[in-house]
Enzyme design. Structure first.
Site, PDB file in Angstrom:
ATOM      1  CB  CYS A  90      -0.991  -0.041   1.161  1.00  0.00           C
ATOM      2  SG  CYS A  90      -2.352   1.144   0.945  1.00  0.00           S
ATOM      3  CG  HIS A 198      -4.051  -3.501   2.408  1.00  0.00           C
ATOM      4  ND1 HIS A 198      -3.159  -3.030   3.335  1.00  0.00           N
ATOM      5  CD2 HIS A 198      -4.640  -2.416   1.883  1.00  0.00           C
ATOM      6  CE1 HIS A 198      -3.208  -1.712   3.366  1.00  0.00           C
ATOM      7  NE2 HIS A 198      -4.105  -1.314   2.492  1.00  0.00           N
ATOM      8  CD  GLU A 200      -1.935  -6.055   4.880  1.00  0.00           C
ATOM      9  OE1 GLU A 200      -1.526  -6.403   3.747  1.00  0.00           O
ATOM     10  OE2 GLU A 200      -2.088  -4.868   5.211  1.00  0.00           O
TER      11      GLU A 200
END
Lengths: 218, 266
Positions: A90, A198, A200
């Site tokens: 990001c 993202h 994650e």
């Protein structure tokens, strides 16, 4: 010897998710990784892989990174000179650019030439930020993307951003995403790879991507 | 190809347990939030929302533990709302593993709090919860919209115009608005579509429609007629009336782009 994965902590947002997801990916690979969240440049200097997360505004993140004494120097030494694998996420991806144009013009790390600009969808009914799940289109080959189920019918990735990275050299653009205009989704060169989305937060696609990063050999 | 419309199950949490009440009263205890979150994650929910509904009145330490345990298992965006008053509250939730926080009463009481929160953590993690009720026909105010902002789970009227409040919050740094009709919440008769659309058209940030979902068509209406970027529901999922998969399939059949990674990939 386990590999040391360092997630750089410079006060930018939620590192817990990046840590959780990296630990999960490491466990699924059968271990052999030590995942460390650190604001100590010494940890970066002896890292086997470096992850730079980031949420918020470009200028604030760059200021935060600069404020950690010795961090940019340590990253430059370990990532650029020693060429250990590097993952930016990001705003951690956007900071690789030459310049950010969010709120004010700010110099980036300039590791991948280009400029971070506001998203201007052609369709004015589209909301900004570009927030949610979208599919990726691969634009250049990369070993980390070979076994990833991406493409128009592939898995979705989770995005939250109002700015995107316009790379100067098309060879550095690895994948894009469509949102009223074509936006940069993944950039990379040599030992550097970085995502606007993202990983994650991207469930199965994201965990596989992080797993591929942990396995990536140059 | 295109940005997907998000489907967000919401878990109302009290003292670390899931509850969901009709119109925010008459609560029914129904489960462990972390177990529910894991189930929703596996079912293909696009985000999760925890609303700590009694946080305005009681200790809220339990929510940090719930968030931390959820974030260790679920790799999807997690929003937490309820009783957030200070920058420190937000920091603790983000450090526990939340991605966004939803702010209601504190934004009404002190609008500058949204500026401070957005400056500190970025607009992307600040959701403002717009809890609105229709004004009575004889209480409509010249030059104002039909809706008024409420706080404290719909108990306290504020006199503030809902549309003006929404626009002001975005100007101050809200990255997303969670629009809940307090008339519809818990009723299962559908979103207040007029409210959802009025706010969605008034702001450039994404709007999440909330309050009143009873059927899968209600979700479709929230997107097509309410122009919401995301739809949130609690009871229809939590009590097993419909699954996330069924909801997404229905939305897809109605022509809405949804993420069906779990379905398509087995």
């Amino acid at each position: 010897m386990s590999q040391k994965i360092v997630i750089v902590d410079y006060g930018a947002g939620n590192l817990k998710s990046a840590q959780n997801a990296t630990q999960r990916a490491a466990r699924e690979l059968g271990g052999g990784f030590e995942v460390v969240v650190s604001s100590d440049p010494k940890d970066v200097q002896n890292a086997d892989r470096v992850i730079l997360p980031g949420v918020g505004a470009f200028a604030d993140c760059m200021a935060g990174l600069t404020a950690v004494e010795g961090m940019i120097e340590a990253m430059h030494k370990r990532v650029i000179l020693d060429a250990v694998p590097f993952l930016g996420i990001c705003v951690g991806m956007q900071l690789l650019a030459s310049e950010g144009r969010e709120k004010i013009y700010t110099h980036g790390l300039d590791w991948i030439p280009g400029i971070v600009k506001h998203i201007e969808p052609n369709d004015k009914t589209l909301k900004v930020p570009h927030m949610g799940w979208n599919t990726l289109t691969q634009t250049n080959p990369h070993p980390m993307l070979d076994d990833l189920d991406i493409g128009p019918d592939g898995l979705n990735a989770y995005f939250v951003h109002s700015y995107h990275f316009e790379v100067a050299d098309p060879a550095h653009l690895l994948a894009t995403v469509e949102y009223g205009q074509t936006l940069t989704a993944i950039v990379g060169r040599d030992n550097l790879i970085a995502t606007q989305f993202h990983p994650e937060k991207s469930q199965s696609l994201g965990l596989k991507f992080i797993s591929n990063f942990l396995n990536w050999s140059l | 190809m295109t940005l997907k419309t998000r489907l967000i199950p919401c878990l109302d949490v009290k003292d670390g347990r899931v509850v969901k009440g009709v119109n925010f009263v008459d609560l029914v205890d129904a489960g462990d939030p972390v177990e529910s979150a894991i189930a929703y994650d596996a079912a293909g929910a696009d985000e999760l929302c925890f609303l700590d509904i009694t946080a305005s009145h009681e200790g809220r330490e339990t929510i940090y533990d719930v968030v931390a345990r959820t974030a260790a298992h679920c790799f999807m965006p997690l929003t937490v709302g309820g009783g957030i008053r200070t920058v420190e509250d937000i920091r603790k939730l983000l450090l526990s593993g939340a991605d966004k926080v939803s702010i209601n009463s504190a934004a009404v009481k002190d609008p500058d709090f949204i500026n401070r929160a957005a400056d500190k953590f970025g607009n992307q993690c600040i959701v403002v919860s717009v809890d609105a009720k229709r004004r009575a026909e004889d209480a409509l105010v010249e030059g104002q919209s039909k809706w008024e902002i409420y706080t404290h789970g719909g108990r306290n009227a504020t006199g503030i115009d809902a549309i003006e409040f929404a626009k002001d919050m975005v100007k101050r740094g809200a990255g997303e608005l969670l629009v809940t009709s307090m008339d519809r919440d818990g009723t299962k008769i559908g979103f207040d579509l007029e409210l959802t659309r009025a706010i969605s058209d008034a702001v450039e940030v994404p709007v999440i429609a909330s309050g009143g979902v009873g059927t899968l068509d209600h979700l479709v209406d929230g997107v097509n007629e309410g122009r919401a970027s995301a739809v949130l529901a609690a009871s229809i999922f939590h009590f097993g009336t419909y699954s996330i998969g069924e909801a997404k399939q229905h939305m897809a059949q109605s022509g809405i782009a949804v993420r069906q990674d779990n379905v398509a990939k087995g």
